[in-house]
Design a protein around this motif. Structure first.
Motif, PDB file in Angstrom:
ATOM      1  N   LYS A  75      32.068  73.618  34.553  1.00  0.00           N
ATOM      2  CA  LYS A  75      32.248  74.975  35.068  1.00  0.00           C
ATOM      3  C   LYS A  75      33.044  74.980  36.373  1.00  0.00           C
ATOM      4  O   LYS A  75      33.419  76.032  36.865  1.00  0.00           O
ATOM      5  N   GLY A  76      33.253  73.810  36.975  1.00  0.00           N
ATOM      6  CA  GLY A  76      34.036  73.736  38.199  1.00  0.00           C
ATOM      7  C   GLY A  76      33.222  73.519  39.456  1.00  0.00           C
ATOM      8  O   GLY A  76      33.758  73.536  40.552  1.00  0.00           O
ATOM      9  N   ILE A 117      14.417  75.136  39.017  1.00  0.00           N
ATOM     10  CA  ILE A 117      13.522  74.067  38.586  1.00  0.00           C
ATOM     11  C   ILE A 117      13.561  74.024  37.059  1.00  0.00           C
ATOM     12  O   ILE A 117      13.205  75.002  36.400  1.00  0.00           O
ATOM     13  N   ILE A 118      14.006  72.900  36.511  1.00  0.00           N
ATOM     14  CA  ILE A 118      14.109  72.704  35.067  1.00  0.00           C
ATOM     15  C   ILE A 118      13.065  71.676  34.650  1.00  0.00           C
ATOM     16  O   ILE A 118      12.952  70.623  35.276  1.00  0.00           O
ATOM     17  N   GLN A 119      12.310  71.977  33.607  1.00  0.00           N
ATOM     18  CA  GLN A 119      11.283  71.054  33.128  1.00  0.00           C
ATOM     19  C   GLN A 119      11.946  69.892  32.404  1.00  0.00           C
ATOM     20  O   GLN A 119      12.699  70.083  31.465  1.00  0.00           O
ATOM     21  N   GLY A 120      11.659  68.677  32.860  1.00  0.00           N
ATOM     22  CA  GLY A 120      12.211  67.470  32.245  1.00  0.00           C
ATOM     23  C   GLY A 120      13.322  66.867  33.081  1.00  0.00           C
ATOM     24  O   GLY A 120      13.801  67.464  34.047  1.00  0.00           O
ATOM     25  N   ASP A 121      13.720  65.657  32.704  1.00  0.00           N
ATOM     26  CA  ASP A 121      14.779  64.944  33.410  1.00  0.00           C
ATOM     27  C   ASP A 121      16.097  65.161  32.672  1.00  0.00           C
ATOM     28  O   ASP A 121      16.419  64.458  31.721  1.00  0.00           O
ATOM     29  N   TYR A 122      16.863  66.155  33.095  1.00  0.00           N
ATOM     30  CA  TYR A 122      18.139  66.503  32.467  1.00  0.00           C
ATOM     31  C   TYR A 122      19.282  66.423  33.459  1.00  0.00           C
ATOM     32  O   TYR A 122      20.249  67.173  33.360  1.00  0.00           O
ATOM     33  N   ARG A 123      19.201  65.498  34.414  1.00  0.00           N
ATOM     34  CA  ARG A 123      20.217  65.423  35.459  1.00  0.00           C
ATOM     35  C   ARG A 123      21.613  65.198  34.901  1.00  0.00           C
ATOM     36  O   ARG A 123      22.558  65.865  35.310  1.00  0.00           O
ATOM     37  N   MET A 126      24.538  67.963  35.203  1.00  0.00           N
ATOM     38  CA  MET A 126      25.726  67.635  35.989  1.00  0.00           C
ATOM     39  C   MET A 126      26.989  67.793  35.148  1.00  0.00           C
ATOM     40  O   MET A 126      28.014  68.278  35.634  1.00  0.00           O
ATOM     41  N   LYS A 127      26.935  67.427  33.876  1.00  0.00           N
ATOM     42  CA  LYS A 127      28.091  67.580  32.999  1.00  0.00           C
ATOM     43  C   LYS A 127      28.425  69.061  32.792  1.00  0.00           C
ATOM     44  O   LYS A 127      29.592  69.452  32.835  1.00  0.00           O
TER      45      LYS A 127
END
Length: 108
Positions: free
Chosen positions: A99-100, A83-89, A93-94
């Motif tokens: 990383k593969g 769970i990451i705080q904020g919208d960093y989709r 994803m990048k």
């Protein structure tokens, strides 16, 4: 005379060593099924949730720690979910695709 030659003159006994990357990121198990990256709001605040990793729990925790450090945000690891705080989709994803990992965006 370039910098390397100057350094060799100053330190003639120095032997260059190869730097090998250490850490959990070079040993993380890759999976076939995609990691699901979704967006939710809890108590009015946006969060990004990553789920669907089928490897070792320690690897997933190390991945969570690395993502939090790269994004400079808070977050947690609960119930096999990051769970990451904020919208960093998009950024997450990048990072994961570089990383593969195979990542699937869900919602919005």
């Amino acid at each position: 005379m370039d910098l390397q030659d100057q350094l060799k003159n100053l330190f003639p006994d120095h032997v260059e060593e190869e730097v090998t990357p250490k850490g959990p990121t070079s040993e993380i198990w890759m999976q076939d099924a995609p990691i699901i990256c979704k967006y939710e709001k809890r108590k009015g605040k946006p969060i990004t949730i990553l789920e669907g990793y089928s490897g070792a729990v320690e690897d997933f925790k190390a991945l969570a720690k690395e993502l939090k450090q790269k994004l400079s945000v808070g977050g947690s690891f609960k119930d096999d979910k990051i769970i990451i705080q904020g919208d960093y989709r998009d950024k997450i994803m990048k990072i994961l695709t570089s990383k593969g990992f195979n990542v699937k965006r869900v919602g919005g």
